[in-house]
Scaffold this motif. Structure first.
Motif: not given
Lengths: 454, 171
Positions: A230, A355-356, A358-360, A365, A367
């Motif tokens: 990641f 946003m992608w 930031a979301n991950h 949740a 990573l």
């Protein structure tokens, strides 16, 4: 405001100041678990300091509101008919009932659900059922408006304090606090992306703040995110090109920085050239900031791609696209709130990409953050036994090896290897904040940003 | 569809969802990945506590912020992370129990079946930590021979503030 005098009797000034020794980096672990110290923090740090409330884009129209906190005091942050943003203590003056139970929304006024007292968006009490009958008109509404915090903003970022005698937000932030906000505004006009992640971690709020300066944990704590493909932790670490900026009242920035000679090359480039170079450089390399960023952040600050903390609890991420509040909920509980920022004029694919990411990365949740929460909660838990709390935490990395430089505008900073200068500055300021009885005491008795070798 | 056809399809769908739940509880993550379509979208929006008058802002929308907004590559990364030997939030591993109930088939179109269900994911961590995540789930299942592939999973959680240190478990 109460000044913690009752608690402070058991913890006199000297015993509070001795909870952290900047010379050795030893921290008394009771700061992570002691209930009395926690109460002092609420009064002497959170009620006294400037707390991040919202970004102007969250409250577009009159009546738009969000809920936030000053310590454990819940506040309504609301734009009134005049366009002013007010921060109102969310407690009815009659029986203390919470007026607002939602996290965000639109209101014409705030009506208490208990007896119907009605408050305007600026906090004035405008309606009391039965005022002319049950109260025999013998009622002075003007005395019983909602308690209001002082509100000021810097570049559209709104902060509030419960201390009348606090310095202005501008002075409070100082150069380091202003660089921190500048890191976000260097992207241009921004707005908060819809959706604020919120979760509760069983940890002391300070271990979560300590961690944001911590570039030592990245390779080990986040090893699984690296193994899984990641994130290339080595690529973001830049362990030798680290810079720690130290500001008044505990603000600090720690993490990777652009070396001065490389920045000098960037300074020669036009914005178009910088954009092009940013597009073609290796992944995980921070984007080259535009020319305007130097005015915003200064010649030292503009080089930082580290993590700022606006004391006490506002983390700005190195990307300048997210901030996270660490909200105290007791000595061993902290809420994390993640706000994500989007450059207003950015094309949709770029917004989606931001946003992608930031979301991950962060959030419960995320990573990276999955493993942070586990370490913080276990650090808090394993430090509070009768024997384990007598051991100190060792925050001594790099002591005596940090040569403080001074920038053109007086910025104080240390460059070199990964270090714990940022954490030491945090805890040093923290002891000064909880030892001081009020702002004049704190103003007179806090450490100025250092010089020489630290 | 005739009633017997609907009953049979309902049985097939339920058995598939139960088998998937058992797989996750048994930590058979590689087998679970094999149940996912190449174009899967796995999504959990953010929910907000709002007044009745503001229910239009209860959920974040697709393309906005979300707790999960994963494609197949991202879900493979999550599984690789669990297998990495250094995923500290899952070592010792959580003990999970995935419950799926109130299963309703909302739509059948060509080879895709839209299924709504209520879920309860119980997680026990270490000796004392418990998480209970309840919510509504909408899955799109795609026919694949005798079985299905999960082409879309939308998870509408009932919590607004997430009352857990993390969400390191697959829903």
């Amino acid at each position: 405001m109460a000044d913690g005098a009752q608690v402070a009797r058991q913890w006199d000034r000297q015993s509070l100041l001795s909870l952290f020794d900047p010379a050795t980096g030893e921290l008394d672990r009771r700061v992570m678990s002691d209930e009395d110290i926690y109460q002092l923090e609420l009064e002497r740090i959170f009620a006294r300091g400037w707390n991040f409330m919202c970004h102007e884009s969250q409250l577009k129209d009159p009546g738009d509101y969000v809920i936030n906190y000053i310590g454990e005091d819940q506040v309504i942050v609301v734009r009134d008919e005049d366009g002013q943003i007010n921060v109102l203590l969310n407690t009815c003056r009659h029986r203390g009932n919470a007026l607002c139970r939602a996290e965000q929304g639109r209101a014409k006024s705030f009506v208490c659900s208990y007896h119907g007292w009605n408050y305007a968006l600026d906090g004035r009490l405008i309606g009391v059922p039965g005022q002319s009958t049950y109260y025999y008109k013998d009622f002075d509404r003007s005395r019983l408006g909602l308690a209001k915090a002082r509100v000021e903003n810097y570049l559209g970022f709104y902060f509030a304090t419960l201390a009348e005698d606090a310095p202005s937000l501008h002075d409070y932030l100082g150069d380091v606090g202003r660089v921190s906000i500048g890191m976000i505004v260097a992207h241009g006009d921004v707005e908060v992306a819809p959706g604020i992640m919120k979760n509760v971690i069983d940890c002391n709020w300070k271990i979560a703040v300590d961690n944001l300066f911590d570039w030592y944990h990245v390779a080990y704590s986040h090893a699984s995110a690296d193994t899984a493909g990641f994130l290339d932790t080595a690529a973001i670490l830049h362990p030798k090109n680290q810079m720690v900026m130290l500001g008044e009242y505990g603000h600090a920035i720690g993490g990777p920085a652009v070396p001065a000679d490389l920045q000098a090359r960037f300074d020669q480039m036009t914005d178009a050239e910088r954009n092009e170079a940013s597009r073609t450089q290796p992944p995980n390399t921070p984007r080259i900031r535009p020319k305007a960023a130097t005015e915003l952040m200064g010649t030292v600050g503009v080089r930082s791609h580290g993590h700022p903390n606006v004391f006490p609890n506002l983390w700005v991420t190195m990307s300048g696209l997210q901030v996270c509040l660490r909200l105290p909920r007791g000595p061993a509980k902290t809420e994390l709130w993640w706000f994500t920022f989007l450059p207003k004029g950015a094309p949709e694919p770029l917004k989606r990409q931001i946003m992608w990411q930031a979301n991950h990365i962060f959030g419960p949740a995320g990573l990276l953050e999955q493993d942070d929460g586990e370490n913080w909660s276990q650090s808090t838990r394993a430090s509070r036994g009768v024997a384990s709390r007598k051991l100190g935490n060792h925050i001594n990395m790099g002591i005596g090896h940090g040569q403080v430089s001074e920038g053109e505008a007086g910025e104080r900073f240390v460059e070199g290897w990964v270090s714990e200068h940022g954490q030491r500055w945090l805890y040093r300021a923290w002891t000064e904040w909880i030892a001081a009885t009020d702002w004049s005491d704190l103003k007179a008795n806090h450490s100025a940003p250092p010089s020489g070798v630290i | 569809m005739t009633l017997p056809e609907r009953v049979l399809l309902h049985y097939e769908v339920e058995q598939f969802l139960y088998a998937e739940a058992a797989m996750l509880d048994a930590r058979r993550y590689r087998d679970w990945l094999a149940l996912l379509a190449e174009d899967i979208h796995y999504w959990m929006p953010i929910r907000r506590t709002v007044m009745n008058a503001d229910l239009d802002m209860e959920w974040t929308q697709p393309g906005e912020m979300a707790y999960f907004d994963d494609d197949r590559a991202l879900l493979e990364i999550r599984v690789k992370k669990l297998e990495a030997g250094s995923a500290w939030s899952e070592d010792p591993p959580s003990r999970s129990r995935h419950f799926v109930s109130n299963v309703r088939i909302l739509d059948v179109a060509d080879d895709e079946i839209t299924v709504e269900a209520a879920f309860h994911l119980y997680r026990s961590r270490l000796n004392t930590e418990e998480s209970n995540w309840f919510g509504r789930r909408v899955d799109v299942l795609r026919r694949a021979g005798e079985s299905f592939l999960i082409a879309r999973r939308s998870l509408f959680l009932d919590q607004t503030l997430i009352l857990s240190t993390n969400m390191s478990t697959i829903f």
